[in-house]
Design a protein around this motif. Structure first.
Motif, PDB file in Angstrom:
ATOM      1  N   VAL A 193       0.813  -1.233  -0.131  1.00  0.00           N
ATOM      2  CA  VAL A 193       0.136  -0.110   0.082  1.00  0.00           C
ATOM      3  C   VAL A 193       0.958   1.409  -0.053  1.00  0.00           C
ATOM      4  N   GLY A 194       0.670   2.080  -0.680  1.00  0.00           N
ATOM      5  CA  GLY A 194       1.410   3.584  -0.970  1.00  0.00           C
ATOM      6  C   GLY A 194       2.849   2.959  -1.849  1.00  0.00           C
ATOM      7  N   ALA A 195       2.388   2.254  -2.771  1.00  0.00           N
ATOM      8  CA  ALA A 195       3.437   1.805  -3.693  1.00  0.00           C
ATOM      9  C   ALA A 195       4.393   2.671  -4.604  1.00  0.00           C
ATOM     10  N   LEU A 196       3.707   3.943  -4.971  1.00  0.00           N
ATOM     11  CA  LEU A 196       4.298   4.895  -5.763  1.00  0.00           C
ATOM     12  C   LEU A 196       5.198   5.728  -4.993  1.00  0.00           C
ATOM     13  N   GLY A 197       5.494   5.716  -3.604  1.00  0.00           N
ATOM     14  CA  GLY A 197       6.329   6.583  -2.727  1.00  0.00           C
ATOM     15  C   GLY A 197       7.708   5.748  -2.703  1.00  0.00           C
ATOM     16  N   GLN A 198       8.544   6.707  -2.156  1.00  0.00           N
ATOM     17  CA  GLN A 198       9.994   6.084  -1.944  1.00  0.00           C
ATOM     18  C   GLN A 198       9.998   4.881  -1.544  1.00  0.00           C
ATOM     19  N   LEU A 199       9.396   4.627  -0.142  1.00  0.00           N
ATOM     20  CA  LEU A 199       9.458   3.249   0.503  1.00  0.00           C
ATOM     21  C   LEU A 199       8.683   2.164  -0.412  1.00  0.00           C
ATOM     22  N   PRO A 236     -10.317  -7.832  -2.655  1.00  0.00           N
ATOM     23  CA  PRO A 236     -10.372  -9.335  -2.067  1.00  0.00           C
ATOM     24  C   PRO A 236      -9.141  -9.361  -0.937  1.00  0.00           C
ATOM     25  N   TRP A 237      -9.498  -8.893   0.283  1.00  0.00           N
ATOM     26  CA  TRP A 237      -8.649  -8.863   1.084  1.00  0.00           C
ATOM     27  C   TRP A 237      -8.127 -10.314   1.750  1.00  0.00           C
ATOM     28  N   HIS A 238      -9.234 -11.347   1.462  1.00  0.00           N
ATOM     29  CA  HIS A 238      -8.690 -12.625   1.966  1.00  0.00           C
ATOM     30  C   HIS A 238      -7.788 -13.216   1.050  1.00  0.00           C
ATOM     31  N   GLU A 239      -7.335 -12.691  -0.019  1.00  0.00           N
ATOM     32  CA  GLU A 239      -6.220 -13.360  -0.908  1.00  0.00           C
ATOM     33  C   GLU A 239      -4.805 -12.864  -0.297  1.00  0.00           C
ATOM     34  N   TYR A 240      -4.672 -12.249   0.857  1.00  0.00           N
ATOM     35  CA  TYR A 240      -3.461 -11.712   1.197  1.00  0.00           C
ATOM     36  C   TYR A 240      -3.092 -12.342   2.902  1.00  0.00           C
ATOM     37  N   ALA A 241      -1.706 -12.672   2.778  1.00  0.00           N
ATOM     38  CA  ALA A 241      -1.046 -13.113   3.918  1.00  0.00           C
ATOM     39  C   ALA A 241      -0.503 -11.906   4.721  1.00  0.00           C
ATOM     40  N   LEU A 242      -0.069 -10.934   3.892  1.00  0.00           N
ATOM     41  CA  LEU A 242       0.873 -10.023   4.312  1.00  0.00           C
ATOM     42  C   LEU A 242       0.446  -8.645   3.440  1.00  0.00           C
ATOM     43  N   VAL A 243       0.408  -7.367   4.174  1.00  0.00           N
ATOM     44  CA  VAL A 243       0.022  -6.089   3.853  1.00  0.00           C
ATOM     45  C   VAL A 243       1.139  -5.205   4.375  1.00  0.00           C
ATOM     46  N   LEU A 244       1.884  -4.646   3.457  1.00  0.00           N
ATOM     47  CA  LEU A 244       2.702  -3.730   3.737  1.00  0.00           C
ATOM     48  C   LEU A 244       2.398  -2.211   3.504  1.00  0.00           C
ATOM     49  N   ASN A 245       1.935  -1.505   4.440  1.00  0.00           N
ATOM     50  CA  ASN A 245       1.714  -0.230   4.674  1.00  0.00           C
ATOM     51  C   ASN A 245       2.599   0.822   4.436  1.00  0.00           C
ATOM     52  N   ALA A 246       2.979   1.419   3.331  1.00  0.00           N
ATOM     53  CA  ALA A 246       4.090   2.222   3.320  1.00  0.00           C
ATOM     54  C   ALA A 246       3.340   3.712   2.743  1.00  0.00           C
ATOM     55  N   ALA A 247       2.189   4.003   2.824  1.00  0.00           N
ATOM     56  CA  ALA A 247       1.347   4.985   2.531  1.00  0.00           C
ATOM     57  C   ALA A 247       1.499   5.927   3.723  1.00  0.00           C
ATOM     58  N   ALA A 248       1.440   7.501   3.282  1.00  0.00           N
ATOM     59  CA  ALA A 248       1.347   8.337   4.391  1.00  0.00           C
ATOM     60  C   ALA A 248       1.260   9.624   3.798  1.00  0.00           C
ATOM     61  N   TYR A 249       0.631  10.579   4.442  1.00  0.00           N
ATOM     62  CA  TYR A 249       0.653  12.012   4.350  1.00  0.00           C
ATOM     63  C   TYR A 249       1.787  12.615   5.081  1.00  0.00           C
ATOM     64  N   THR A 250       2.892  12.983   4.137  1.00  0.00           N
ATOM     65  CA  THR A 250       4.285  13.555   4.911  1.00  0.00           C
ATOM     66  C   THR A 250       4.323  14.854   4.732  1.00  0.00           C
ATOM     67  N   ALA A 251       3.444  15.612   4.257  1.00  0.00           N
ATOM     68  CA  ALA A 251       3.871  17.050   4.129  1.00  0.00           C
ATOM     69  C   ALA A 251       3.618  17.747   5.356  1.00  0.00           C
ATOM     70  N   VAL A 252       4.631  17.682   6.411  1.00  0.00           N
ATOM     71  CA  VAL A 252       4.440  18.199   7.785  1.00  0.00           C
ATOM     72  C   VAL A 252       3.787  19.576   7.763  1.00  0.00           C
ATOM     73  N   ILE A 343      15.299   8.177   3.561  1.00  0.00           N
ATOM     74  CA  ILE A 343      16.037   8.744   2.394  1.00  0.00           C
ATOM     75  C   ILE A 343      15.658   7.411   1.187  1.00  0.00           C
ATOM     76  N   GLY A 344      15.369   7.762   0.035  1.00  0.00           N
ATOM     77  CA  GLY A 344      15.003   6.704  -0.855  1.00  0.00           C
ATOM     78  C   GLY A 344      15.315   7.191  -2.408  1.00  0.00           C
ATOM     79  N   ASP A 345      14.450   6.685  -3.163  1.00  0.00           N
ATOM     80  CA  ASP A 345      14.531   6.871  -4.649  1.00  0.00           C
ATOM     81  C   ASP A 345      13.603   8.137  -4.787  1.00  0.00           C
ATOM     82  N   GLY A 346      13.963   9.261  -4.975  1.00  0.00           N
ATOM     83  CA  GLY A 346      13.350  10.348  -5.232  1.00  0.00           C
ATOM     84  C   GLY A 346      13.743  11.569  -4.515  1.00  0.00           C
ATOM     85  N   LYS A 347      12.737  12.608  -4.662  1.00  0.00           N
ATOM     86  CA  LYS A 347      13.251  13.957  -4.021  1.00  0.00           C
ATOM     87  C   LYS A 347      13.444  13.743  -2.557  1.00  0.00           C
TER      88      LYS A 347
END
Length: 477
Positions: A193-199, A236-252, A343-347
Motif C-alpha cells: 500500500v502506498g506503492a508509488l512512494g519512496q518506500l 479481495p482482502w482474503h487473498e493476502y497473507a501480508l499487507v505492507l503499508n508504506a502510505a502516508a501524508y508526509t507534508a508536515v 531517504i530513498g529513490d526520489g526527492k
C-alpha cells in the motif's frame, strides 16, 4: 487408535509442514465424557497457530464407510470428532517442495488435526453415526474453486481401511483428478500500500510479485482509496497473507492548513485503522510504517526514544501518525515500524544537498534537530528480517545506525562527498528557520528536536542496523 489416549494435551508434527495432530484428554465418568475441543490459550502455547476460527461445521456420517475428499480448501481447518471414529488422510497440495506429501492416521474424539490452507483433507468413517466437526477461519463463499484429488490416486497411495469400491462416495468425489493433473495451490499474496512512494518502490523491489496499490493508479499500481468504504469492501482482502503499508501524508507543514489537516488524518489515521480492522477480519499480517514524530523530542539523546515511551505528538502530522499507531496496535498480527528521516529513490534532503553542492550554493541548515537517517534499503531489510525470522509482533524502532547527527552535520557530510568543504554549510536554529518560513506566509509545523531512537529492541532480534554514513557513501556513489 495407533496410540493410547492421553491424559495430557500435546501437539505433534507430521511429514506435511504445518499439519499438526493434537492429542487431548477426555474427562469421563459413568455419564460419558467431556473435552476442551478448542482451547486457544493452551493450544497456541503448544505450537498451534492462532488461526482465528469464524465458522463451525458438522458433517454427520450415518454409516461406516462414508468417505469424503480429497478437498483442498483455501482456509485453515481444525478437525475433530464428537462421536465415532475415522481414518483421516491428508495430501499437501501447495505449490512447493512438499507438494504431494501424504499423512494418515485414525482419529477418535481424543484426537484433533490442524489442517493448514492448501492441504487436501479427506476421511473415511469407521463407525456408524460418526459426527465430524471442524472450525475454519474464513466464511464459505459461493463460487470459490479449489484443487481436489481423487481418493484413489496412485501417487498418494492412501491405505484406506475400507476398499474404495465398498465405500460410500459422492459422484463429485469420484470425478476428482489425479495428482498429475492438479494445479498446486499458490500461497496467499503480498500487498504493498502506498506503492508509488519512496518506500513503496523499495518494498516492490524486495517483493516483485506483490500486488501494489496507491491513491492514484500508475506504473502497474492499482488505485485504491482506503477511506472509501465501497472500494475497501470490493477489494479481495482474503487473498493476502501480508499487507505492507508504506502510505502516508508526509507534508508536515501543509498538514497545519485546513485542507492538509483533513488529508493527513485520512491517510495517517483513518486508512491504518481500516487496515487494522481488515487484518483482524482476514488474519493477514499488517506491517505499518510510522514516524518518530509521534514523540515531542524531549527524550535523552542516549538511548533516545524507546518503543514504550508515551506518545507526545506536537503538530497535526504528528498527531495523525500517533492516532494511526494506536489503531494498528489493535491488529492481532502487526509490526509497527517507527522510523526517522527516510531517504530513498526520489526527492529528499540528501539529493537536495547534493544538488546544492554541485551548483556551488552554500546553504544554511538547521543544527539543533538531531536524529539518524533511514535509507529505504535499510528499512526494507529490517522489515524483511522481522517477517522472515518470525520476530514477536509489536512495535520496533528502525533506522540506520551510527551516532545521531544534526541536519547540518548530514548536509556537511553530503558536501564533503560531493567535493565541497563542510565549512560551506552553515548552521541555524529551528526557531530562526521557522521565522523565515512564517514571514513568507507559509505554515510551519513544530518539530521534535531529538529524533534519535533506541535500536536495542530490534537488535535483540538479531538485526544490526548499518551505519548511516556507510549507507550514505553507497547512496551517493
Amino acid at each position: 487408535m495407533a496410540e493410547a489416549r492421553t491424559n495430557e494435551l500435546r501437539v505433534e508434527t507430521t511429514p506435511i509442514p504445518g499439519l499438526l495432530v493434537v492429542r487431548m484428554p477426555l474427562h469421563g465418568d459413568a455419564r460419558g465424557w467431556f473435552k476442551e475441543n478448542w482451547q486457544r490459550e493452551k493450544m497456541v502455547a503448544l505450537g498451534l497457530p492462532d488461526f482465528g476460527p469464524v465458522q463451525n461445521n458438522i458433517s454427520f456420517n450415518a454409516s461406516r464407510g462414508a468417505t469424503r475428499g480429497i478437498h483442498t480448501e483455501p482456509w485453515d481447518k481444525f478437525v475433530s470428532l464428537a462421536t465415532g471414529r475415522i481414518f483421516g488422510a491428508w495430501v499437501d497440495m501447495r505449490e512447493g517442495e512438499s507438494f504431494g506429501t501424504t499423512f494418515s492416521t485414525e482419529v477418535d474424539p481424543s484426537v484433533a488435526v490442524f489442517v493448514p490452507r492448501g492441504v487436501g483433507n479427506s476421511y473415511q468413517a469407521l463407525e456408524d453415526g460418526t459426527a465430524y466437526t471442524y472450525l475454519v477461519n474464513d466464511h464459505w463463499r459461493p463460487g470459490v474453486a479449489y484443487p481436489a484429488l481423487h481418493l484413489g490416486d496412485e501417487t498418494a497411495g492412501i491405505p484406506w481401511p475400507i476398499p474404495l469400491d465398498e465405500a460410500e462416495i459422492s459422484e463429485k468425489d469420484h470425478n476428482n483428478p489425479r495428482l498429475g493433473d492438479v494445479v498446486p495451490m499458490k500461497p496467499k499474496k503480498t500487498l504493498v500500500v502506498g506503492a508509488l512512494g519512496q518506500l513503496g518502490r523499495a518494498l516492490h523491489a524486495e517483493h516483485p510479485d506483490a500486488d501494489r496499490v496507491d491513491l492514484f493508479a500508475g506504473e502497474g499500481v492499482t488505485s485504491l482509496d482506503l477511506t472509501d468504504p465501497a472500494a475497501v469492501a470490493a477489494w479481495p482482502w482474503h487473498e493476502y497473507a501480508l499487507v505492507l503499508n508504506a502510505a502516508a501524508y508526509t507534508a508536515v507543514d501543509a498538514a497545519e492548513t485546513t485542507e492538509g489537516r483533513v488529508a493527513a488524518w485520512a491517510a495517517n489515521s483513518t486508512a491504518p485503522a481500516t487496515l487494522a480492522r481488515l487484518a483482524r477480519e482476514h488474519g493477514f499480517t499488517l506491517v505499518h510504517v510510522s514516524s518518530e514524530y509521534v514523540f515531542d523530542g524531549t527524550a535523552a539523546l542516549d538511548p533516545g526514544h524507546t518503543e514504550d515511551e508515551p506518545l507526545s505528538p506536537l503538530g497535526v502530522y504528528a498527531q495523525s501518525k500517533a492516532a494511526g499507531d494506536l489503531a494498528v496496535g489493535l491488529a492481532p498480527r502487526h509490526y509497527l515500524i517507527r522510523t526517522s528521516w527516510v531517504i530513498g529513490d526520489g526527492k529528499n534532503f540528501v539529493r537536495t544537498m547534493q544538488s546544492l553542492a554541485e551548483k556551488g550554493v552554500s546553504p544554511s541548515v538547521v543544527d539543533d534537530q538531531v536524529g539518524r537517517l533511514t535509507f529505504t534499503e535499510e528499512l526494507v531489510r529490517g522489515i524483511s528480517h522481522l517477517i522472515t525470522t518470525g520476530a514477536p509482533f509489536g512495535t520496533y524502532n528502525l533506522s540506520n545506525g551510527g551516532p545521531a547527527m544534526s541536519w547540518q552535520e548530514i548536509a556537511q557530510a553530503v558536501f564533503e562527498r560531493s567535493g565541497r568543504s563542510a565549512d560551506d554549510v552553515s548552521g541555524t536554529t529551528t526557531e530562526a528557520y521557522a521565522e523565515g518560513v512564517l514571514a513568507q506566509g507559509n505554515p510551519f509545523a513544530p518539530r521534535p528536536l531529538n529524533s534519535a531512537m533506541s535500536l536495542e529492541k530490534i537488535r535483540a532480534t538479531g538485526f544490526e542496523p548499518e551505519d548511516a554514513l556507510a549507507a550514505l557513501d553507497r547512496y551517493l556513489g
